[in-house]
Design a protein around this motif. Structure first.
Motif, mmCIF file in Angstrom:
data_model
loop_
_atom_site.group_PDB
_atom_site.id
_atom_site.type_symbol
_atom_site.label_atom_id
_atom_site.label_comp_id
_atom_site.label_asym_id
_atom_site.label_seq_id
_atom_site.Cartn_x
_atom_site.Cartn_y
_atom_site.Cartn_z
ATOM 1 N N LYS A 85 11.278 2.444 -4.711
ATOM 2 C CA LYS A 85 11.631 3.741 -5.307
ATOM 3 C C LYS A 85 10.399 4.460 -5.847
ATOM 4 C CE LYS A 85 14.940 4.803 -8.100
ATOM 5 N NZ LYS A 85 15.932 4.747 -9.205
ATOM 6 N N ASP A 86 9.502 3.682 -6.473
ATOM 7 C CA ASP A 86 8.265 4.281 -6.989
ATOM 8 C C ASP A 86 7.438 4.881 -5.845
ATOM 9 O OD1 ASP A 86 8.996 3.403 -9.531
ATOM 10 O OD2 ASP A 86 7.761 1.592 -9.427
ATOM 11 N N LEU A 87 7.333 4.125 -4.760
ATOM 12 C CA LEU A 87 6.570 4.630 -3.614
ATOM 13 C C LEU A 87 7.220 5.880 -3.026
ATOM 14 C CD1 LEU A 87 5.551 1.369 -1.657
ATOM 15 C CD2 LEU A 87 3.979 3.021 -2.718
ATOM 16 N N PHE A 120 11.126 -6.511 -0.109
ATOM 17 C CA PHE A 120 10.347 -5.721 -1.055
ATOM 18 C C PHE A 120 11.140 -5.374 -2.299
ATOM 19 C CE2 PHE A 120 7.691 -1.949 -2.173
ATOM 20 C CZ PHE A 120 6.461 -2.588 -2.168
ATOM 21 N N ASP A 121 10.464 -5.408 -3.435
ATOM 22 C CA ASP A 121 11.048 -5.031 -4.723
ATOM 23 C C ASP A 121 11.633 -3.607 -4.634
ATOM 24 O OD1 ASP A 121 11.494 -4.086 -7.282
ATOM 25 O OD2 ASP A 121 9.673 -4.955 -8.129
ATOM 26 N N PRO A 122 12.935 -3.450 -4.835
ATOM 27 C CA PRO A 122 13.573 -2.125 -4.695
ATOM 28 C C PRO A 122 13.005 -1.093 -5.675
ATOM 29 C CG PRO A 122 15.227 -3.867 -4.905
ATOM 30 C CD PRO A 122 13.910 -4.510 -5.185
ATOM 31 N N ALA A 156 3.921 -4.387 1.484
ATOM 32 C CA ALA A 156 3.751 -3.085 0.831
ATOM 33 C C ALA A 156 3.260 -2.020 1.817
ATOM 34 C CB ALA A 156 2.779 -3.198 -0.346
ATOM 35 N N VAL A 157 2.371 -2.447 2.719
ATOM 36 C CA VAL A 157 1.851 -1.497 3.718
ATOM 37 C C VAL A 157 2.958 -1.101 4.692
ATOM 38 C CG1 VAL A 157 0.282 -1.306 5.699
ATOM 39 C CG2 VAL A 157 -0.559 -2.203 3.505
#
Lengths: 426, 426
Positions: A77-79, A71-73, A163-164
């Motif tokens: 961080k945003d999540l 996953f995009d780091p 993402a989930v």
């Protein structure tokens, strides 16, 4: 977008798809089958509808680890930041029970107890919805729910979207099942060999999921059945047309049945927004959906004055309301019916969909008249507690017996009177 | 009453009457008719089913005055004292919204807003239920609901029972209609020339009322659909058998489908209660009903120890729970699932039905696992509010846009990004 003068009564209500007889029959069959045959039925329907054969429905820790690795780091961080914001907002909803003293040592209490177990349905399909995971799981965690289960249909590759899994992992949820549709709702309501039942099911889904939730309601609790998204914008001549148009389209792109409405005191803004909507539509990836929504349900109303406009908003009781006026906060205090309110030009509605901290599970179709967005109270229940001392009983038993007899309930009166002084207390 | 050793899993659940197709068809016809024909339809059905022809559905002030004049002053005092107790307990449930500061002048808030209007259905028939009036109206009043309507079928004499009018009068409610059945629910949901619609309908009723409430759910809010009453008593050898038996019968007399259960660690108590139930049954006015309930659903379980007994109570999730043990309050803290808990021998269940202050509208049929008794929160809703300043927007817009694009919602991302520094703020 159509522009009309605001008349007295306006409504957001659309005739919504309630599911047809055939779909309901299918759902009932699935529910019955899962109730009787458990995992075997789950396997059957997963293969039939999702086209996947799984040896094990439960997501393995290695799958979660892989998702985290892939996953995009920055997105992670945003999540994480979104999750912290959502937790901050919902923590303030938590509350304790109370204990009220009465005379003579007696007392009354209310105890607040979290639900034991809840299940979140996350829809599958083409997109992944990690924001749904955050919005449903965090209020349950804040409430103190011990067991939180996520279920979502696997893709053709037998996996759930990274993402989930990442969103779940950020929240520390690791009981995740690759099961979708009505069979997932059945598993959560009745339990199977693999999946223990829960007390409440939340989360959006397609018509089969919605019908299944309605059917199991009573056996377990469910959240509201969400309708198509809605936005109403209340604006005066201080608003920028391109911003308002973009916000209207952000809801229109959700669903052809979504509803975007502007109520404004400015004729100029009305015309500019109509033009901007058209201009922006042409470059929107979801243009087709958004155009259908705007053409069928989009509307710009010109109000004679702010009072009339506010009255109209209250009659709409919209899911989302943006107020972009000279005194937006002050105006917002006159709003009685809206799921979520966004104040001023910088509080664009998607701010609340993803990040600000408020919940994005909100009442649609004018139910904001009586319903609220998802919140911590949706994951607790209350028990009342009565302790009467002998003295309090002695004082009040005759009154209670009289009231019971007035209602023709002699057994109630006798129960209260059955406590005898002569037997001595304990 | 049957006595058995407690095994692991016990349940209160009964197969409940859900209404048949014929009844549902009737209800749908009534709803449609009232929606289309208003008062005329109300008149028609009132004559058809209640056998009364009324020129005016609304109870006149003179009728309320007459009821007050006719009513036993002692009973009126009892009702007033009960009302004050109920208000005292429910006032503690009232709460304010909150406002949370964020950095850079931004903030989030939750606003608590009472419903505008609620309707209470009070069943008619042979008995009057003033306690229902108190239990439903007071939480709504504490919540701040401005318009509270009561509707109840008139007797053959075209009147409502004095007790109902007196209870309403004590609470200051004077919008009362002599309308019953599904037509009353339709009037409350859709409105007629005489009766303005409400936002939520509460209160018990017969199968037609229950079906009508289910049908209008979504159009308006409803409370739970109440099932037959239940009581579980948890007792050890400190309890008196005659008192326990009387309390079991107080629930059994409500309904042949009511369920009364004793779980005890004392074999002696089990036998004594069984004998007492039989003895007391024979002199109970509602013996037939109570006997059916006891024979079909009554049960005495002998537990090996208190732990096992408490586990059983939690698996039952009863509407009412009495705890009559040596350390009843301490034991009550281990109860996770019960609508209302009554502690010690002097807290006989009818104390809560009428007088103590807690609500008697409680979750039945094991729904105490996830549901609560009627409370002030049932009459409010919450709006979330977001205010983002330019600075907060500037800091967070890129994150929000990334999250939106991850979910494939480009329109959401563009909405957030549409706010431009260059245009200047307002």
């Amino acid at each position: 977008m159509k522009i009309t003068k605001l008349s007295n009564i306006i409504s957001l209500k659309r005739q919504l798809e309630g599911g047809n007889e055939e779909q309901l029959k299918t759902v009932r069959q699935v529910l019955l089958d899962v109730r009787e045959n458990g995992d075997a039925a789950i396997s059957k329907y997963s293969q039939m509808w999702d086209g996947v054969q799984l040896d094990n429905f439960r997501v393995a820790q290695t799958e979660i680890d892989d998702a985290l690795l892939n996953f995009d780091p920055q997105l992670k961080k945003d999540l994480e930041e979104a999750a912290a914001n959502i937790r901050y907002y919902h923590e303030a909803q938590k509350r304790d029970g109370y204990k009220l003293p009465l005379d003579n040592g007696s007392w009354l209490a209310q105890r607040i107890i979290p639900l034991d177990a809840v299940g979140l349905y996350v829809p599958g399909g083409l997109a992944a919805y990690p924001s749904s995971v955050l919005m449903n799981v965090i209020p349950a965690q804040v409430a103190g729910v011990q067991r939180i289960v996520i279920t979502s249909p696997a893709g053709k590759d037998g996996k759930l979207p990274d993402a989930v899994l990442v969103a779940a992992s950020i929240l520390g949820v690791n009981e995740i099942y690759k099961v979708g549709g009505a069979q997932a709702i059945a598993a959560l309501a009745y339990g199977t060999e693999t999946i223990a039942p829960v007390d409440k099911i939340t989360g959006p889904g397609n018509i089969y999921v919605a019908l299944a939730k309605r059917e199991v309601f009573g056996e377990v609790a469910i959240d509201m059945i969400a309708g198509p998204s809605e936005i109403a914008v209340l604006a005066d001549d201080t608003a920028y047309a391109d911003e308002i148009a973009a916000d209207l389209l952000s809801q229109a792109e959700h669903d052809a049945l979504a509803c975007a409405v502007l109520i404004t005191t400015s004729e100029q803004l009305a015309e500019d927004v109509a033009a901007e909507v058209e201009r922006q539509l042409s470059s929107l990836p979801k243009e087709t959906i958004a155009r259908q929504s705007i053409e069928n349900f989009g509307q710009i109303y010109i109000a004679e004055n702010l009072e009339q406009a506010i009255g109209a908003v209250n009659s709409l009781a919209p899911e989302h309301l943006e107020i972009v006026t000279a005194n937006a906060e002050e105006d917002s205090l006159k709003i009685r019916h809206a799921g979520a309110i966004f104040i001023g030009r910088y509080s664009s509605e998607p701010v609340g969909d993803y990040f600000a901290g408020t919940n994005h599970v909100l009442p649609t179709n004018s139910t904001a008249r009586f319903a609220s967005g998802l919140n911590v109270d949706d994951f607790i229940k209350r028990s009342s507690v009565v302790y009467y001392s002998e003295k309090t009983w002695e004082e009040n038993a005759p009154k209670i017996a009289r009231l019971a007899r007035m209602e023709g309930l002699e057994g109630h009166a006798r129960a209260v009177e059955s406590r005898g002084w002569t037997k001595g207390g304990n």
